[in-house]
Motif scaffolding. Structure first.
Motif, PDB file in Angstrom:
ATOM      1  N   GLN A  41      36.656 -35.979  28.571  1.00  6.30           N
ATOM      2  CA  GLN A  41      37.093 -34.847  29.268  1.00  6.30           C
ATOM      3  C   GLN A  41      36.673 -33.694  28.336  1.00  6.30           C
ATOM      4  O   GLN A  41      36.364 -32.768  29.166  1.00  6.30           O
ATOM      5  CB  GLN A  41      38.533 -34.600  29.159  1.00  6.30           C
ATOM      6  N   HIS A  42      36.741 -33.609  27.145  1.00  7.78           N
ATOM      7  CA  HIS A  42      36.352 -32.484  26.378  1.00  7.78           C
ATOM      8  C   HIS A  42      34.778 -32.590  26.535  1.00  7.78           C
ATOM      9  O   HIS A  42      34.306 -31.250  26.838  1.00  7.78           O
ATOM     10  CB  HIS A  42      36.656 -32.938  25.053  1.00  7.78           C
ATOM     11  N   TRP A  43      34.079 -33.418  26.639  1.00  9.37           N
ATOM     12  CA  TRP A  43      32.471 -33.439  26.867  1.00  9.37           C
ATOM     13  C   TRP A  43      32.252 -32.719  28.142  1.00  9.37           C
ATOM     14  O   TRP A  43      31.635 -31.764  28.345  1.00  9.37           O
ATOM     15  CB  TRP A  43      32.179 -34.612  26.675  1.00  9.37           C
ATOM     16  N   SER A  44      33.056 -33.049  29.141  1.00 10.72           N
ATOM     17  CA  SER A  44      32.859 -32.524  30.586  1.00 10.72           C
ATOM     18  C   SER A  44      33.323 -31.218  30.339  1.00 10.72           C
ATOM     19  O   SER A  44      32.616 -30.209  31.204  1.00 10.72           O
ATOM     20  CB  SER A  44      33.689 -33.373  31.691  1.00 10.72           C
ATOM     21  N   HIS A  45      34.236 -30.740  29.849  1.00  9.43           N
ATOM     22  CA  HIS A  45      34.678 -29.295  29.880  1.00  9.43           C
ATOM     23  C   HIS A  45      33.441 -28.562  28.844  1.00  9.43           C
ATOM     24  O   HIS A  45      33.274 -27.210  29.246  1.00  9.43           O
ATOM     25  CB  HIS A  45      35.830 -28.917  29.340  1.00  9.43           C
ATOM     26  N   SER A  46      33.097 -28.959  28.118  1.00 13.32           N
ATOM     27  CA  SER A  46      31.903 -28.370  27.185  1.00 13.32           C
ATOM     28  C   SER A  46      30.632 -28.224  27.546  1.00 13.32           C
ATOM     29  O   SER A  46      29.824 -27.343  27.286  1.00 13.32           O
ATOM     30  CB  SER A  46      32.055 -29.090  25.647  1.00 13.32           C
ATOM     31  N   ALA A  78      28.949 -24.891  28.825  1.00 19.73           N
ATOM     32  CA  ALA A  78      28.721 -23.938  27.762  1.00 19.73           C
ATOM     33  C   ALA A  78      27.414 -24.377  27.100  1.00 19.73           C
ATOM     34  O   ALA A  78      26.467 -23.860  26.525  1.00 19.73           O
ATOM     35  CB  ALA A  78      29.827 -23.851  27.127  1.00 19.73           C
ATOM     36  N   MET A  79      27.392 -25.985  26.736  1.00 21.11           N
ATOM     37  CA  MET A  79      26.246 -26.369  25.938  1.00 21.11           C
ATOM     38  C   MET A  79      24.917 -26.275  26.593  1.00 21.11           C
ATOM     39  O   MET A  79      24.069 -25.750  25.796  1.00 21.11           O
ATOM     40  CB  MET A  79      26.696 -27.890  25.409  1.00 21.11           C
ATOM     41  N   THR A  80      25.086 -26.350  27.956  1.00 20.72           N
ATOM     42  CA  THR A  80      23.672 -26.430  28.605  1.00 20.72           C
ATOM     43  C   THR A  80      23.389 -24.819  28.871  1.00 20.72           C
ATOM     44  O   THR A  80      22.028 -24.479  28.420  1.00 20.72           O
ATOM     45  CB  THR A  80      24.076 -26.849  30.135  1.00 20.72           C
ATOM     46  N   ALA A  81      24.199 -23.862  28.962  1.00 10.87           N
ATOM     47  CA  ALA A  81      23.767 -22.385  28.675  1.00 10.87           C
ATOM     48  C   ALA A  81      23.347 -22.056  27.593  1.00 10.87           C
ATOM     49  O   ALA A  81      22.440 -21.416  27.216  1.00 10.87           O
ATOM     50  CB  ALA A  81      25.092 -21.689  29.142  1.00 10.87           C
ATOM     51  N   THR A  82      23.975 -22.443  26.495  1.00 11.70           N
ATOM     52  CA  THR A  82      23.416 -22.155  25.021  1.00 11.70           C
ATOM     53  C   THR A  82      21.829 -22.702  24.760  1.00 11.70           C
ATOM     54  O   THR A  82      21.085 -21.988  24.379  1.00 11.70           O
ATOM     55  CB  THR A  82      24.501 -22.849  23.798  1.00 11.70           C
ATOM     56  N   LEU A  83      21.759 -23.941  25.269  1.00 14.45           N
ATOM     57  CA  LEU A  83      20.573 -24.361  24.980  1.00 14.45           C
ATOM     58  C   LEU A  83      19.456 -23.801  25.920  1.00 14.45           C
ATOM     59  O   LEU A  83      18.197 -23.894  25.460  1.00 14.45           O
ATOM     60  CB  LEU A  83      20.429 -25.989  25.313  1.00 14.45           C
ATOM     61  N   ALA A  84      19.701 -23.230  27.089  1.00 10.84           N
ATOM     62  CA  ALA A  84      18.863 -22.440  27.849  1.00 10.84           C
ATOM     63  C   ALA A  84      18.349 -21.230  27.013  1.00 10.84           C
ATOM     64  O   ALA A  84      17.531 -20.626  27.326  1.00 10.84           O
ATOM     65  CB  ALA A  84      19.511 -22.305  29.263  1.00 10.84           C
ATOM     66  N   LEU A  85      19.740 -20.524  26.565  1.00 12.68           N
ATOM     67  CA  LEU A  85      19.327 -19.189  25.879  1.00 12.68           C
ATOM     68  C   LEU A  85      18.768 -19.618  24.729  1.00 12.68           C
ATOM     69  O   LEU A  85      17.698 -18.603  24.460  1.00 12.68           O
ATOM     70  CB  LEU A  85      20.831 -18.624  25.560  1.00 12.68           C
ATOM     71  N   ILE A  86      18.708 -20.489  23.844  1.00 19.67           N
ATOM     72  CA  ILE A  86      17.969 -20.911  22.859  1.00 19.67           C
ATOM     73  C   ILE A  86      16.339 -20.988  23.341  1.00 19.67           C
ATOM     74  O   ILE A  86      15.672 -20.575  22.574  1.00 19.67           O
ATOM     75  CB  ILE A  86      18.323 -21.906  22.095  1.00 19.67           C
ATOM     76  N   ALA A  87      16.334 -21.611  24.275  1.00 25.95           N
ATOM     77  CA  ALA A  87      14.980 -21.919  24.854  1.00 25.95           C
ATOM     78  C   ALA A  87      14.161 -20.537  25.349  1.00 25.95           C
ATOM     79  O   ALA A  87      13.170 -20.296  24.910  1.00 25.95           O
ATOM     80  CB  ALA A  87      14.956 -22.907  25.983  1.00 25.95           C
TER      81      ALA A  87
END
Length: 244
Positions: free
Chosen positions: A38-43, A46-55
């Motif tokens: 559940q924690h992974w599903s909620h996070s 945000a992780m996807t958006a962060t990785l896209a911003l880093i890229a």
């Protein structure tokens, strides 16, 4: 599984009791796995958006300026048909701008909010590059690599003076950590901040949180002195106002 073992497999107590014990011990682990999922599903968003911003940031990384010499400004900074467009805007922030900023003189840019004054200052300071046209310093075009080197020759004083909690000396040291006492006093003199010498603790006077122990005009002069300490080729004052 217990029902299946008893009804269909004919398992006896010797098999059922250890099986039940294993299930009881496994229940907390299964609960922890479910909570982690559940924690992974909620996070995940945000992780996807962060990785896209880093890229995106990596794709826009500036070239390494090592070994690149900053242009020397002795004549002028020339804008040649410069245009800047920001994503999501219907119109250009700057369009087809051609002008010359002479060296060794004061050039004032005046106009209403949104006219592009800050964008023009960012271009001159090397913070951003034009989408069209070019910027030339004494005949040398400012490309991505030289723009990064040019920034070391530029000092910028924003509209609201920013000081850090500490002493006047420590605030000035942000511009040049190895500056001598004479350099600090020279910069303060150039910024009309001679009041520092009259303070009981001089350069070691605490400025307080955000410099609130000083007046607005005193903060402004210290910030200006910090910029002048670098002996910049270009000094940008954003809506700089003299205060009493």
């Amino acid at each position: 599984l217990v029902w299946q073992a008893v009804v269909h497999w004919g398992a006896g107590p010797a098999t059922i009791l250890p099986l039940v014990a294993l299930f009881v011990r496994a229940l907390p682990v299964l609960g922890a796995l479910q909570t982690s999922w559940q924690h992974w599903s909620h996070s995940r968003p945000a992780m996807t958006a962060t990785l896209a911003l880093i890229a995106e940031a990596e794709a826009a990384r500036e070239p390494d300026a090592a070994g690149v010499t900053a242009p020397r400004l002795s004549r002028e900074i020339a804008f040649e048909q410069v245009a800047v467009r920001f994503a999501g805007r219907d119109h250009a922030a700057l369009g087809n701008v051609t002008l010359s900023i002479p060296a060794g003189k004061i050039t004032a840019l005046a106009g209403p909010s949104g006219a592009g004054k800050s964008t023009l200052a960012d271009l001159a300071g090397g913070l951003i590059g034009p989408d069209e046209g070019r910027i030339v310093i004494d005949g040398t075009a400012l490309d991505a690599a030289s723009r990064r080197a040019w920034r070391s020759k530029v000092a910028y004083v924003q509209q609201e003076p920013v000081l850090f909690s500490g002493t006047i000396r420590e605030n000035l040291a942000w511009a040049d950590p190895v500056a001598s006492e004479a350099d600090l006093l020279r910069a303060l003199g150039d910024a009309s901040a001679g009041f520092v010498a009259a303070l009981p603790q001089g350069l070691d006077t605490p400025v307080g949180e955000s410099g609130h122990q000083l007046s607005g005009g005193e903060r402004q002069r210290i910030v200006l002195a910090r910029a002048l300490l670098r002996q910049p080729a270009l000094l940008i004052l954003d809506a700089f106002r003299q205060r009493s």
